[in-house]
Design a protein around this motif. Structure first.
Motif, PDB file in Angstrom:
ATOM      1  N   ARG A  67       0.849  -1.192   0.000  1.00 17.46           N
ATOM      2  CA  ARG A  67       0.000   0.000   0.000  1.00 17.46           C
ATOM      3  C   ARG A  67       0.892   1.252   0.000  1.00 17.46           C
ATOM      4  NH1 ARG A  67      -1.893  -3.589   3.500  1.00 17.46           N
ATOM      5  NH2 ARG A  67      -0.868  -2.546   5.238  1.00 17.46           N
ATOM      6  N   VAL A  68       0.652   2.139  -0.974  1.00 22.71           N
ATOM      7  CA  VAL A  68       1.458   3.346  -1.149  1.00 22.71           C
ATOM      8  C   VAL A  68       0.576   4.569  -0.956  1.00 22.71           C
ATOM      9  CG1 VAL A  68       3.010   4.628  -2.684  1.00 22.71           C
ATOM     10  CG2 VAL A  68       2.893   2.123  -2.835  1.00 22.71           C
ATOM     11  N   GLY A 114       2.342  11.616 -11.252  1.00 22.10           N
ATOM     12  CA  GLY A 114       3.318  10.732 -11.879  1.00 22.10           C
ATOM     13  C   GLY A 114       3.648   9.539 -11.001  1.00 22.10           C
ATOM     14  N   VAL A 115       3.806   9.774  -9.685  1.00 26.62           N
ATOM     15  CA  VAL A 115       4.059   8.663  -8.755  1.00 26.62           C
ATOM     16  C   VAL A 115       2.859   7.709  -8.758  1.00 26.62           C
ATOM     17  CG1 VAL A 115       4.438   8.021  -6.346  1.00 26.62           C
ATOM     18  CG2 VAL A 115       5.619  10.006  -7.308  1.00 26.62           C
ATOM     19  N   MET A 116       1.664   8.288  -8.717  1.00 23.58           N
ATOM     20  CA  MET A 116       0.437   7.477  -8.738  1.00 23.58           C
ATOM     21  C   MET A 116       0.397   6.616 -10.009  1.00 23.58           C
ATOM     22  SD  MET A 116      -2.566   7.253  -7.036  1.00 23.58           S
ATOM     23  CE  MET A 116      -4.327   6.963  -7.274  1.00 23.58           C
ATOM     24  N   ASP A 117       0.658   7.233 -11.151  1.00 20.50           N
ATOM     25  CA  ASP A 117       0.630   6.507 -12.416  1.00 20.50           C
ATOM     26  C   ASP A 117       1.719   5.438 -12.465  1.00 20.50           C
ATOM     27  OD1 ASP A 117      -1.498   7.994 -13.322  1.00 20.50           O
ATOM     28  OD2 ASP A 117      -0.278   9.392 -14.484  1.00 20.50           O
ATOM     29  N   PHE A 118       2.911   5.774 -11.935  1.00 21.54           N
ATOM     30  CA  PHE A 118       4.015   4.828 -11.996  1.00 21.54           C
ATOM     31  C   PHE A 118       3.681   3.553 -11.220  1.00 21.54           C
ATOM     32  CE2 PHE A 118       7.978   2.775 -11.510  1.00 21.54           C
ATOM     33  CZ  PHE A 118       8.818   3.246 -12.504  1.00 21.54           C
ATOM     34  N   TYR A 173       0.525  -3.332 -12.741  1.00 20.45           N
ATOM     35  CA  TYR A 173       0.217  -4.060 -13.979  1.00 20.45           C
ATOM     36  C   TYR A 173       1.373  -4.987 -14.359  1.00 20.45           C
ATOM     37  CZ  TYR A 173      -0.211  -4.855 -19.001  1.00 20.45           C
ATOM     38  OH  TYR A 173      -0.257  -5.442 -20.244  1.00 20.45           O
ATOM     39  N   CYS A 174       2.613  -4.451 -14.281  1.00 19.30           N
ATOM     40  CA  CYS A 174       3.780  -5.260 -14.644  1.00 19.30           C
ATOM     41  C   CYS A 174       3.978  -6.409 -13.653  1.00 19.30           C
ATOM     42  CB  CYS A 174       5.034  -4.389 -14.695  1.00 19.30           C
ATOM     43  SG  CYS A 174       5.043  -3.192 -16.051  1.00 19.30           S
ATOM     44  N   ALA A 175       3.676  -6.153 -12.381  1.00 19.18           N
ATOM     45  CA  ALA A 175       3.844  -7.199 -11.370  1.00 19.18           C
ATOM     46  C   ALA A 175       2.876  -8.350 -11.606  1.00 19.18           C
ATOM     47  CB  ALA A 175       3.630  -6.615  -9.973  1.00 19.18           C
ATOM     48  N   GLY A 185       2.341  -6.842  -5.887  1.00 23.20           N
ATOM     49  CA  GLY A 185       1.668  -5.738  -6.549  1.00 23.20           C
ATOM     50  C   GLY A 185       1.588  -4.505  -5.664  1.00 23.20           C
ATOM     51  N   PHE A 186       1.011  -3.426  -6.205  1.00 19.37           N
ATOM     52  CA  PHE A 186       0.937  -2.144  -5.506  1.00 19.37           C
ATOM     53  C   PHE A 186      -0.484  -1.593  -5.548  1.00 19.37           C
ATOM     54  CE2 PHE A 186       5.282  -2.575  -6.988  1.00 19.37           C
ATOM     55  CZ  PHE A 186       6.044  -2.171  -5.904  1.00 19.37           C
ATOM     56  N   GLU A 187      -0.867  -0.948  -4.464  1.00 22.73           N
ATOM     57  CA  GLU A 187      -2.115  -0.191  -4.387  1.00 22.73           C
ATOM     58  C   GLU A 187      -1.733   1.228  -3.965  1.00 22.73           C
ATOM     59  OE1 GLU A 187      -5.747   0.250  -1.238  1.00 22.73           O
ATOM     60  OE2 GLU A 187      -5.081  -1.785  -1.704  1.00 22.73           O
ATOM     61  N   CYS A 188      -2.025   2.205  -4.810  1.00 21.55           N
ATOM     62  CA  CYS A 188      -1.526   3.569  -4.567  1.00 21.55           C
ATOM     63  C   CYS A 188      -2.672   4.552  -4.379  1.00 21.55           C
ATOM     64  CB  CYS A 188      -0.652   4.008  -5.743  1.00 21.55           C
ATOM     65  SG  CYS A 188       0.319   5.487  -5.413  1.00 21.55           S
ATOM     66  N   HIS A 189      -2.508   5.476  -3.401  1.00 17.59           N
ATOM     67  CA  HIS A 189      -3.501   6.510  -3.126  1.00 17.59           C
ATOM     68  C   HIS A 189      -2.802   7.858  -2.918  1.00 17.59           C
ATOM     69  CE1 HIS A 189      -6.962   3.837  -2.615  1.00 17.59           C
ATOM     70  NE2 HIS A 189      -6.119   2.995  -2.031  1.00 17.59           N
ATOM     71  N   ILE A 190      -3.509   8.919  -3.249  1.00 18.45           N
ATOM     72  CA  ILE A 190      -3.048  10.276  -2.961  1.00 18.45           C
ATOM     73  C   ILE A 190      -3.726  10.731  -1.671  1.00 18.45           C
ATOM     74  CG2 ILE A 190      -3.052  12.695  -3.712  1.00 18.45           C
ATOM     75  CD1 ILE A 190      -3.048  11.658  -6.603  1.00 18.45           C
ATOM     76  N   VAL A 191      -2.941  11.287  -0.750  1.00 25.03           N
ATOM     77  CA  VAL A 191      -3.498  11.834   0.487  1.00 25.03           C
ATOM     78  C   VAL A 191      -2.996  13.263   0.657  1.00 25.03           C
ATOM     79  CG1 VAL A 191      -3.655   9.574   1.595  1.00 25.03           C
ATOM     80  CG2 VAL A 191      -1.587  10.957   1.917  1.00 25.03           C
ATOM     81  N   THR A 192      -3.698  14.031   1.486  1.00 24.20           N
ATOM     82  CA  THR A 192      -3.285  15.399   1.793  1.00 24.20           C
ATOM     83  C   THR A 192      -3.302  15.586   3.312  1.00 24.20           C
ATOM     84  OG1 THR A 192      -5.548  16.250   1.606  1.00 24.20           O
ATOM     85  CG2 THR A 192      -4.184  16.306  -0.386  1.00 24.20           C
ATOM     86  N   VAL A 193      -2.803  16.719   3.747  1.00 22.36           N
ATOM     87  CA  VAL A 193      -2.700  16.982   5.182  1.00 22.36           C
ATOM     88  C   VAL A 193      -4.064  16.960   5.862  1.00 22.36           C
ATOM     89  CG1 VAL A 193      -2.013  18.703   6.909  1.00 22.36           C
ATOM     90  CG2 VAL A 193      -0.550  18.288   4.918  1.00 22.36           C
TER      91      VAL A 193
END
Length: 341
Positions: free
Chosen positions: A3-4, A19-23, A29-31, A39-47
């Motif tokens: 989890r990212v 870009g980090v989210m897309d990467f 997908y590659c994994a 694999g990876f699960e990515c989210h954007i968070v803010t303060v």
């Protein structure tokens, strides 16, 4: 599944956050093509879990609340103004203070923390770079050293790995950071697959070729200001340090001591940096032969300057020109005709 969480701040490099989210989405997908890879699960968070406005004006919207995710990896994006002025830094640190405890708790839990560009200021302010080596955007290096003198900074490095804490250099170094993290957390094969799929170079090592010298002038020593101005105007001719000391109205020993205190450089080191910057400009903007460039910036010993240039810039003069020259070949130059079949 790893989890990212990508932390976006006000005035951030918005394309870097996305870009980090897309990467990591591509890495997931590659994994999937490799049964042994994670694999990876990515989210954007803010303060404050609210959208933030990037430096460009683009809106960055969180994909989940910070409390809703317990990340294995947190990537802190850059806040661009922090690289430019002290007041920008103080504003960025004050805005980020509510997440310091969250970062420390994640670190204590065993999560990996990573920063891009001036995101390293957040890690340092949260006390997570104590005893570590860091890197940041080369232009923010002097500001970082003044603010966090106890942290060892290596601004020439593109990625620095302290084990649980990883730092990357300039804003677009998020690409290098993501490649590095995917290789470490998933596998070298998955990282290579990402590199090929996204058409990325995975061989960048240093920020050095991109760095420019800005003589430190945010000091109050008027005599040293005068000496700096004189050096920047007369670097192309013979320069005797006793003469520069006289320009400053100081004795030689006092001049050297005060110059170092004010600028962080010796007078000779400062002169060498000024000459290297002048040489870089000529390599970028003219077609002069390298020997002519060397003479134009005040050096007679070409081999000595070449060694100095490579040691400082990280590549030869010819390599620098191939990489950064914006001179268009003459329109009148005859181009070779294609071979007939």
């Amino acid at each position: 599944m790893i989890r990212v969480a990508v932390l976006a701040q006000p005035d951030c490099h918005a394309s870097g956050i996305h870009g980090v989210m897309d990467f990591f989405t591509v890495a997931h997908y590659c994994a999937r093509m490799d049964a042994a890879a994670t694999g990876f699960e990515c989210h954007i968070v803010t303060v404050d879990d609210q959208p933030v406005r990037g430096y460009s004006g683009a809106l960055v919207t969180p994909t989940c609340d910070r409390a809703a995710i317990q990340p294995d990896l947190i990537v802190i994006g850059s806040a661009i103004e922090a690289a430019l002025v002290d007041r920008g830094l103080e504003r960025s640190l004050a805005a980020a203070e509510p997440v310091f405890g969250w970062l420390r708790a994640a670190h204590e839990r065993g999560a990996m923390l990573a920063s891009v560009c001036t995101g390293s200021f957040i890690l340092a302010a949260a006390g997570l770079l104590d005893g570590c080596v860091a890197t940041t955007h080369w232009r923010a290096a002097a500001l970082f050293r003044r603010r966090f003198p106890a942290v060892r900074l290596e601004e020439s490095e593109l990625v620095v790995d302290n084990g649980q804490v990883v730092c990357a250099g300039g804003a677009t170094a998020f690409v290098d950071l993501c490649l590095y993290l995917v290789e470490r957390l998933a596998s070298p094969a998955v990282a290579l697959a990402c590199s090929k799929l996204l058409v990325l170079d995975n061989r960048r090592q240093e920020q050095t070729p991109y760095m420019s010298f800005y003589g430190h002038k945010a000091h109050t020593d008027a005599a040293i200001h005068k000496a700096q101005t004189w050096l920047e105007a007369h670097y192309a001719g013979p320069v005797a340090m006793d003469e520069v000391a006289a320009v400053a109205g100081l004795g030689a020993r006092t001049f050297k001591r005060r110059f170092k205190e004010a600028t962080g450089e010796t007078p000779l080191g400062y002169l060498q940096h000024v000459r290297i910057e002048a040489a870089k400009h000529l390599l970028e903007s003219s077609g002069r032969q390298t020997s002519q460039v060397i003479w134009a910036v005040g050096y007679e010993d070409a081999s000595s300057f070449r060694r100095l240039f490579k040691r400082t810039v990280g590549c030869t003069m010819e390599q620098y020109r191939r990489r950064f020259s914006y001179v268009v070949p003459s329109a009148g130059r005859r181009q070779p005709r294609p071979a007939e079949v």
